[in-house]
Design an enzyme around this catalytic site. Structure first.
Site, PDB file in Angstrom:
ATOM      1  N   GLU A 179      10.243   2.013  10.322  1.00 34.73           N
ATOM      2  CA  GLU A 179      11.225   3.086  10.111  1.00 34.73           C
ATOM      3  C   GLU A 179      10.462   4.388  10.193  1.00 34.73           C
ATOM      4  O   GLU A 179       9.671   4.716   9.304  1.00 34.73           O
ATOM      5  CB  GLU A 179      11.919   2.905   8.755  1.00 34.73           C
ATOM      6  CG  GLU A 179      13.189   3.740   8.615  1.00 34.73           C
ATOM      7  CD  GLU A 179      12.947   5.057   7.918  1.00 34.73           C
ATOM      8  OE1 GLU A 179      12.870   6.087   8.646  1.00 34.73           O
ATOM      9  OE2 GLU A 179      12.831   5.078   6.691  1.00 34.73           O
ATOM     10  N   LYS A 215       0.852  -1.189   0.000  1.00 34.45           N
ATOM     11  CA  LYS A 215       0.000   0.000   0.000  1.00 34.45           C
ATOM     12  C   LYS A 215       0.890   1.242   0.000  1.00 34.45           C
ATOM     13  O   LYS A 215       1.503   1.586   1.007  1.00 34.45           O
ATOM     14  CB  LYS A 215      -0.922   0.049   1.216  1.00 34.45           C
ATOM     15  CG  LYS A 215      -2.029   1.102   1.040  1.00 34.45           C
ATOM     16  CD  LYS A 215      -2.537   1.686   2.324  1.00 34.45           C
ATOM     17  CE  LYS A 215      -1.703   2.813   2.835  1.00 34.45           C
ATOM     18  NZ  LYS A 215      -1.771   4.057   1.999  1.00 34.45           N
ATOM     19  N   CYS A 218      13.680  11.602   5.971  1.00 37.01           N
ATOM     20  CA  CYS A 218      13.688  11.187   7.377  1.00 37.01           C
ATOM     21  C   CYS A 218      15.055  11.356   8.018  1.00 37.01           C
ATOM     22  O   CYS A 218      15.155  11.567   9.219  1.00 37.01           O
ATOM     23  CB  CYS A 218      13.220   9.738   7.500  1.00 37.01           C
ATOM     24  SG  CYS A 218      14.114   8.590   6.445  1.00 37.01           S
ATOM     25  N   GLU A 277       9.723  17.009  14.535  1.00 35.94           N
ATOM     26  CA  GLU A 277      10.051  16.804  13.129  1.00 35.94           C
ATOM     27  C   GLU A 277       9.161  17.691  12.253  1.00 35.94           C
ATOM     28  O   GLU A 277       7.938  17.621  12.327  1.00 35.94           O
ATOM     29  CB  GLU A 277       9.868  15.338  12.734  1.00 35.94           C
ATOM     30  CG  GLU A 277      10.300  15.062  11.306  1.00 35.94           C
ATOM     31  CD  GLU A 277      10.213  13.589  10.933  1.00 35.94           C
ATOM     32  OE1 GLU A 277      11.125  13.107  10.247  1.00 35.94           O
ATOM     33  OE2 GLU A 277       9.231  12.927  11.333  1.00 35.94           O
TER      34      GLU A 277
END
Length: 500
Positions: A258, A183, A292, A390
């Site tokens: 992750e 997905k 990331c 973040e």
């Protein structure tokens, strides 16, 4: 210059289940926009639970009854190398699609196909060279490890450099003999639709790869909770990763997560300043800041701090913001208006938390679309939100330090722990500092260049598990221990009474 729409786009994006492109059973669809104009350019099928059930059933059937899990590693390897060849041959098409769909500058989108192909080549070679342990007790026993694929792997992939990120999961999952249901992110489904034809042309058996499209809350959730999916590999934000962990826990699924990052780039006074500037600017502003492993907290020794901040700000002001399809563009449009709004909200927060030295809003000449000027805040305190949270955009916080101990404390002062970058000419300091950093990966006097044999992943809120090299093979296989007695079994004789 206008943003170039790729040729040959499908009329709509469909699921791929059991070797066929299909709509959702109930006809559900969602709109896909391109980030320069934020206009809808295509519709995509939107999977509901019943669509996910069909995809999983297809993958399970291919695993239980199909040839793929039983094929020799060399046979699977040949098909993976064919996949790599086909992917490489479509580099130009892929770059245009990725740039159009995600807002990624075309020069940075180019090469993603080569990286994706290399992922398949790496695991194609690894499964042939793979060796497992054998132990023996001379004259008595041999013990060996029988490595087997597990079943249906659920792969949930992110919207930043989507095609390459998909290959990073697909290659080891398929190479080791599993079947998959993937997905992709709903923001960027376009390049994922290329995989079915690539796999078909390479000779991958039907049902080994299945594609479902849709939201994480519906399609992703159904995949995570499905009882016939024992493996979930997810890349995305930490809050979603925590939810996946909770939802997968009752079935004790294997998870590889992750997640987010707020990685430090630590620049000591004895660093090569020009190299450190090159790397720290690129780390934050490449891929539109949507990466990331971005070194989004730059920690600089006070002796060089003022000079560094001035030169960093000048670099940021000179970054070329433009159309993703323009080869001169260094920062393009962010992926989606909702993400643009999130990043811009952090820019406004930062104005109350640090000294704005570059950017701080929309770039000139771009009144529409998801454009953020490369933004630099200096003198940011460690309790500031832009230091701790973040942002995932072209925004950086720069903070001074006086001692090695303070630098390490600042580097570790976040809930995240994915990557870290250290710039110093002192070898002893470099290694000791790297060992003290709470992160899954550290680069010493290096940009983010990674050997595929090394483990990728983070600690703390940055994830769970490791992928890359043998760690990926370990995740996508089960290791069965077989014991063989060579002589007498030496079993105690329970229940034998007085018989001799």
């Amino acid at each position: 210059m206008t943003h170039i729409k790729p040729e040959g786009l499908p009329e709509k994006i469909q699921h791929f289940i059991d070797g066929k492109f299909v709509d959702s059973i109930g006809g559900a669809e969602f709109e896909v926009i391109e980030p320069v104009s934020n206009e809808v350019y295509i519709m995509s099928a939107s999977a509901q639970k019943e669509d996910v059930d069909l995809a999983v059933a297809s993958a399970k059937r291919a695993f239980d009854e199909g040839p793929w899990p039983k094929m020799l590693p060399r046979e699977r390897s040949r098909i993976l190398h064919k996949i790599a060849d086909i992917v490489e041959s479509r580099d130009e098409q892929l770059a245009l699609i990725e740039s159009w769909d995600s807002g990624l500058p075309i020069t940075q989108a180019k090469g993603q196909a080569r990286r994706a192909a290399e992922n398949f080549r790496f695991f194609a070679d690894l499964i042939v060279a793979q060796e497992d342990n054998t132990f023996k007790v001379p004259g008595r026993q041999i013990n060996y490890v029988n490595r087997k694929p597990i079943g249906v792997a659920g792969l949930i992939t992110p919207w930043n450099v989507p095609f390459m990120q998909e290959s990073w999961k697909l290659a080891p999952a398929i190479a080791t003999g599993n079947t998959v249901v993937m997905k992709p992110a709903s923001y960027t489904p376009l390049s994922a639709a290329l995989w079915p034809e690539i796999f078909r042309e390479a000779g991958l058996p039907e049902g080994v790869f299945n594609l479902i499209l849709g939201s994480g809350g519906v399609a992703g959730d159904a995949l995570v909770k499905h009882p016939d999916v024992p493996l979930i590999s997810f890349t995305g934000d930490s809050s979603t990763g925590a939810m996946i962990s909770t939802n997968a826990a009752p079935q004790l699924k294997s998870l590889s997560l992750e997640l987010g990052g707020k990685s430090p780039s630590v620049v000591f006074a004895d660093a090569d300043l020009e190299e450190a500037l090159d790397a720290t600017v690129f780390s934050v502003f490449s891929l539109n800041g949507e990466r990331c492993t971005a070194g989004s907290r730059v920690l600089v020794h006070r002796d060089i701090y003022d000079d560094f901040v001035e030169r960093y700000a000048e670099r940021a002001k000179n970054i070329v913001v433009g159309l993703p399809s323009d080869p001169a563009t260094e920062v393009g449009a962010l992926v989606h208006p909702s993400h643009f709004e999130k990043v811009m909200s952090y820019v406004e927060i930062g104005k109350g938390e640090g000294r704005l030295v570059a950017g701080g809003g929309r770039p000139e000449g771009f009144p529409e679309g998801n454009y953020v000027a490369p933004t630099v805040f200096a003198d940011v305190a460690p309790d500031a939100r832009i230091f701790q949270e973040e942002i995932f955009g072209p925004v950086v916080a720069i903070t001074p330090f006086d001692t090695d101990e303070e630098a390490l404390e600042l580097a570790n002062n976040t809930k995240y722990g994915l990557a870290a970058y250290v710039w110093t000419s002192n070898l002893k300091r470099a290694h000791n500092f790297a060992h003290g950093i709470e992160s899954g990966m550290v680069w010493l006097n290096s940009n983010n260049v990674r050997d595929l044999r090394t483990p990728f992943g983070g600690v703390k809120a940055s994830g769970l598990g490791r992928e890359g090299g043998y760690r990926s093979v370990d995740f996508y296989t089960t290791q069965q221990s077989i014991q063989i007695t060579l002589n007498e079994a030496h079993s105690p004789r329970f229940g034998a009474g007085s018989a001799k």
